[in-house]
Design an enzyme around this catalytic site. Sequence first.
Site, PDB file in Angstrom:
ATOM      1  CE  LYS A  69      -2.642   0.205   3.550  1.00 32.22           C
ATOM      2  NZ  LYS A  69      -1.720   0.928   4.428  1.00 32.22           N
ATOM      3  CB  THR A  71       5.273   0.146  -2.408  1.00 29.76           C
ATOM      4  OG1 THR A  71       6.084  -0.309  -1.313  1.00 29.76           O
ATOM      5  CG2 THR A  71       6.088   0.112  -3.681  1.00 29.76           C
ATOM      6  NE  ARG A  92      -0.299   5.212   8.338  1.00 28.49           N
ATOM      7  CZ  ARG A  92      -0.367   3.947   8.727  1.00 28.49           C
ATOM      8  NH1 ARG A  92      -0.720   3.642   9.961  1.00 28.49           N
ATOM      9  NH2 ARG A  92      -0.083   2.976   7.892  1.00 28.49           N
ATOM     10  CE  LYS A 103       5.006  -2.659   7.581  1.00 25.10           C
ATOM     11  NZ  LYS A 103       3.990  -1.591   7.375  1.00 25.10           N
ATOM     12  CB  ALA A 271      -5.237   1.621  10.820  1.00 23.25           C
ATOM     13  CG  PHE A 299      -3.451  -2.375   9.439  1.00 27.94           C
ATOM     14  CD1 PHE A 299      -2.405  -3.217   9.114  1.00 27.94           C
ATOM     15  CD2 PHE A 299      -3.425  -1.776  10.692  1.00 27.94           C
ATOM     16  CE1 PHE A 299      -1.363  -3.484   9.995  1.00 27.94           C
ATOM     17  CE2 PHE A 299      -2.394  -2.020  11.588  1.00 27.94           C
ATOM     18  CZ  PHE A 299      -1.368  -2.872  11.238  1.00 27.94           C
ATOM     19  CG  PHE A 380       4.256 -10.116  -6.298  1.00 26.85           C
ATOM     20  CD1 PHE A 380       5.306 -10.320  -5.411  1.00 26.85           C
ATOM     21  CD2 PHE A 380       3.252  -9.228  -5.929  1.00 26.85           C
ATOM     22  CE1 PHE A 380       5.357  -9.655  -4.189  1.00 26.85           C
ATOM     23  CE2 PHE A 380       3.294  -8.566  -4.715  1.00 26.85           C
ATOM     24  CZ  PHE A 380       4.353  -8.781  -3.834  1.00 26.85           C
ATOM     25  CD1 TRP A 408       8.916  -3.130  -3.848  1.00 28.46           C
ATOM     26  CD2 TRP A 408      10.059  -4.095  -5.514  1.00 28.46           C
ATOM     27  NE1 TRP A 408      10.058  -3.688  -3.302  1.00 28.46           N
ATOM     28  CE2 TRP A 408      10.778  -4.285  -4.302  1.00 28.46           C
ATOM     29  CE3 TRP A 408      10.596  -4.606  -6.689  1.00 28.46           C
ATOM     30  CZ2 TRP A 408      11.981  -4.979  -4.238  1.00 28.46           C
ATOM     31  CZ3 TRP A 408      11.803  -5.292  -6.639  1.00 28.46           C
ATOM     32  CH2 TRP A 408      12.484  -5.481  -5.410  1.00 28.46           C
TER      33      TRP A 408
END
Length: 554
Positions: A69, A71, A92, A103, A271, A299, A380, A408
């Site tokens: 999200k 990215t 954020r 992460k 969130a 999220f 992907f 990405w």
Amino acid sequence: MKSDIEIAQSAKLQPVSDIAGEVGLTEDDIEYYGRYKAKVSLDVMNRAGADGKLILVTAITPTPAGEGKTTTTIGLADGLRRIGKRAVVALREPSLGPVFGVKGGAAGGGYAQVVPMEDINLHFTGDMHAIGAAANLLAAMLDNHIFQGNALGIDKDRITWKRCVDMNDRQLRFIEDGLGGGKNGVPRKDGYEITVASEVMAILCLATSLADLKERLKRIVVGYTYDGKPVTAGDLKAAGAMCALLKDALKPNLVQTLEGTPAFVHGGPFANIAHGCNSVVATRTALRLGDYVVTEAGFGADLGAEKFLDIKCRCAGLKPAACVVVATVRALKMHGGAAKADLAREDLAALEAGLPNLLRHVRNMKEVYGLPTVVALNRFPTDTDAEIALVMQRCAELGVEAVLSTVWAEGGKGGEALARAVAELCEMPSDFRFCYDAALPIKAKIAAIVKRVYGGDGVEYTPEADAEIFRLEGLGFGKLPVCMAKTQYSFSDDAKKLGAPEHFIVTVRAVKVSAGAGFVVAFTGNILTMPGLPPVPAAEKIDVDENGVISGLF
């Protein structure tokens, strides 16, 4: 293949003065934090002029497969600039909890990142530390008041305010302090929250000026007297000092993407246990400086987007022009029952079974909130043409376009198609509306979220939650919006119910008022406001060499 941090460290950054100049900011508008970071004056958001178009990026229910999200948010802003739009991104701030926990970094990924990546993920401009200091100052003044005679008659067994630290530390969830007797304090049961779950974080993110910040801090309820009356930070005369600690933290932070797009990174509530949106001042400032402002909410759309729309937009008078729902084939297959180890092989049956998760999120954005919506399918290498075609077909049947995104791997170039689709959506009429009327009783608002957004059948309340709702409404807090604290892994309050579960009941086990932030928090399931570290924390892989070069942040 380069890691995220290697890509970020090899990038040639522009001086932040150049980034500021691109959006019309002068030397008088910014305060430098080194060459590549700056604080922006609060005066900028109040300048005369028209606001840009606000684009919300949200996602399907998260899985271990990843959705991308942040990215996508960054890549979309870069993509808009590549097709000739004056775009700004508003994100954020990362918390140290996830950075050292699971992460390992939260500044985007691949060739769609905000930089300087290491600074943003670590101490940045000190906002998190200021928020923690303000929250802990209030806790210290509260306990000192009791120790010095307790003139307000505070019941130490009904204190609701917690200290905080920006780290995942389950050891601090429930503690006893004030031990030692005599001059060492008054013994009581206590606990810590992670800084991003503190009400001070929520207040900073919703305040619109220093004056508003101070008034909100005054309204914080820290506990109750022996006769049940709320005690506030204003009663303790703590708001002025807290505001002094936060005066610079309230100013939004300006950085850049890898492609030089101006980026505001400010405020970072989670969130699942808070309201999950960056600050109002950052968003408003960005809207005055860009024709398009791309922002994200934490999220899945049932959490971050719901709170962005029902809390932040309601509070700040914001009206999004369009919404992007991010999904991946891999994550949808996990929602359909596929194991993580099997995601690289084609599995149309699992994908079909998982697609209702995406479709429910999209339907909510379109039908509950009235927003023009597009799906960003984060591709992907292992996704097959048949799998991509199935997602696009199901979205088309719902009347929503799905656009492939490869940000990405390609940065803004991989987001150009999405940018064109979003720009077209922004020209469509929006019938934005809230999920519920804030004037409704607390239980009616919770029921609206559970039924209309989550897809559940109803809500049950523990006796403690039921009694607290009755008491809060009696104290005049009944007309505040609701902030649901719920697992991020399911529409329901059971993390194991993947996909788009039906016929479930959500149980509210506790309720508290965040009077300064301006909402009531409803706790469901086993959600706690202090996370713990996993068996193998990301911190084990993070290091720094003798030249000061950091490794392991993704």
